[in-house]
Design a protein around this motif. Structure first.
Motif, PDB file in Angstrom:
ATOM      1  N   ILE B 128     -12.173   0.417  -7.069  1.00  0.00           N
ATOM      2  CA  ILE B 128     -11.892  -0.674  -6.121  1.00  0.00           C
ATOM      3  C   ILE B 128     -10.391  -0.730  -5.815  1.00  0.00           C
ATOM      4  O   ILE B 128      -9.975  -0.947  -4.675  1.00  0.00           O
ATOM      5  CB  ILE B 128     -12.392  -2.022  -6.693  1.00  0.00           C
ATOM      6  N   GLY B 129      -9.579  -0.517  -6.851  1.00  0.00           N
ATOM      7  CA  GLY B 129      -8.115  -0.525  -6.659  1.00  0.00           C
ATOM      8  C   GLY B 129      -7.667   0.558  -5.695  1.00  0.00           C
ATOM      9  O   GLY B 129      -6.834   0.325  -4.818  1.00  0.00           O
ATOM     10  N   ARG B 130      -8.234   1.743  -5.837  1.00  0.00           N
ATOM     11  CA  ARG B 130      -7.891   2.871  -4.937  1.00  0.00           C
ATOM     12  C   ARG B 130      -8.305   2.545  -3.509  1.00  0.00           C
ATOM     13  O   ARG B 130      -7.589   2.831  -2.548  1.00  0.00           O
ATOM     14  CB  ARG B 130      -8.624   4.130  -5.410  1.00  0.00           C
ATOM     15  N   LYS B 131      -9.521   1.955  -3.389  1.00  0.00           N
ATOM     16  CA  LYS B 131     -10.035   1.610  -2.055  1.00  0.00           C
ATOM     17  C   LYS B 131      -9.102   0.606  -1.377  1.00  0.00           C
ATOM     18  O   LYS B 131      -8.787   0.744  -0.188  1.00  0.00           O
ATOM     19  CB  LYS B 131     -11.439   0.994  -2.228  1.00  0.00           C
ATOM     20  N   TYR B 132      -8.636  -0.371  -2.137  1.00  0.00           N
ATOM     21  CA  TYR B 132      -7.732  -1.390  -1.570  1.00  0.00           C
ATOM     22  C   TYR B 132      -6.355  -0.807  -1.274  1.00  0.00           C
ATOM     23  O   TYR B 132      -5.708  -1.217  -0.324  1.00  0.00           O
ATOM     24  CB  TYR B 132      -7.606  -2.584  -2.536  1.00  0.00           C
TER      25      TYR B 132
END
Lengths: 209, 135
Positions: B128-132
């Motif tokens: 999720i962090g990478r996506k954001y």
């Protein structure tokens, strides 16, 4: 309320699994829509909390043991579908690691614990909260208590329709032990909510998904 | 055998664990012609004359039990067809009982479960962090 494998018949296993997996898919969809990096650690921490408190049983009269569930508490903090998802995941890990409950009976167990405690009781609380705003803590206590007692009634029902026990004979001992568990659960939920209100009130204002 | 025990743990409900023990006392009952009293009902009374164990003998007419105190114990056996026996016997030594624990301690299981949960959370947090970060 953790029914082991082999205790339910085919129709009950398939019916409850179908219901629980559909609810799980819907819950994951709802969670993923609004999942932010800030929310992920909270999900992890509360998942660990449910796992931990469900792993520790305490003895009650009638020669059995009960444990807290914490699922209604999580639904008050994170929301009903997050609570259902976390509880389902916890049940899966409990079945594999601790031997609590079964793999095939996960549908029935998640109905008794996750659906009743997480989704049904959350909306029941929201409904009652509108009518009885002045007695908030009593409502939290009452609905927490109900989440355990209703779960145990459904657990007895599933076992009886599978031909394992007689509903009329098993319901009283089951209710008695879970009434004790429900009272402890109610006190636990109220204490944690009160604690968060005092120490970290912003955690109670998180969007309920 | 250890693999069987590990797998069998999975079928148990919450709070139910087991351990094997050795040095149990065993009694076998049979008719005069040697036929075992299969599935006959039995009751074992402790030295305080309280029922300590009751049930059915196994197919070969045997019962195993683990006495909790020395003294005069009593067993009643009834096959339900008018045959039976009441027998007193002395238990002198209950010291050499060996329990064989078959599962891991609860704290280790809890730590394993917590490890899985936090590991899984870390993976989701990373994704999720990478996506954001990209958006």
């Amino acid at each position: 309320m953790h029914i082991p494998d082999g205790f339910l018949d085919f129709k009950t296993v398939s019916g409850t699994n179908l219901f629980s997996f559909l609810t799980l898919i819907y819950s994951i969809k709802r969670i993923l829509k609004k999942l932010t990096p800030e929310r992920v650690p909270l999900l992890g921490i509360f998942c660990a909390l449910i796992f931990l408190i469900q792993a520790i049983s305490f003895p009650v009269p009638y020669g059995t043991s009960v444990h807290l569930s914490g699922i209604f508490l999580i639904s008050l903090i994170l929301g009903p579908f997050s609570s259902f998802f976390l509880s389902f995941f916890t049940l899966l890990i409990s079945a594999i690691i601790l031997g609590h409950g079964g793999i095939l009976t996960i549908g029935a167990n998640s109905f008794n614990l996750s659906f009743i405690g997480g989704i049904f009781c959350f909306y029941l609380y929201k409904f009652l909260e509108k009518i009885l705003q002045k007695i908030k803590y009593f409502l939290i206590f009452f609905v927490s208590f109900l989440s355990i007692v209703l779960g145990s009634i459904f657990c007895t029902f599933f076992l009886s329709i599978s031909g394992k026990i007689l509903f009329s004979k098993a319901i009283l001992p089951m209710l008695f032990s879970h009434i004790v568990g429900g009272i402890v659960e109610g006190i636990f939920t109220c204490s944690i909510i009160k604690f968060f209100e005092k120490v970290k009130p912003e955690i109670l204002k998180i969007e309920k998904i | 055998m250890h693999i069987d025990l590990l797998l069998s743990l999975i079928i148990f409900s919450h709070g139910v664990d087991f351990e094997f023990f050795e040095n149990a006392k065993g009694i076998r009952f049979f008719y005069e012609d040697g036929t075992p009293l299969s599935f006959a009902e039995y009751k074992i009374y402790s030295p305080r004359n309280e029922i300590f164990s009751e049930g059915e003998l196994d197919k070969l007419g045997r019962v195993l039990f683990l006495p909790c105190e020395p003294g005069k114990w009593k067993i009643e056996v009834d096959d339900g067809m008018g045959h039976g026996i009441i027998k007193e016997f002395e238990i002198k030594d209950i010291q050499n009982i060996i329990f064989l624990k078959t599962s891991y301690p609860l704290y280790l299981k809890i730590l394993t479960g917590l490890g899985i949960i936090f590991g899984f959370t870390g993976i989701v947090f990373y994704i999720i962090g990478r996506k954001y970060a990209h958006t």
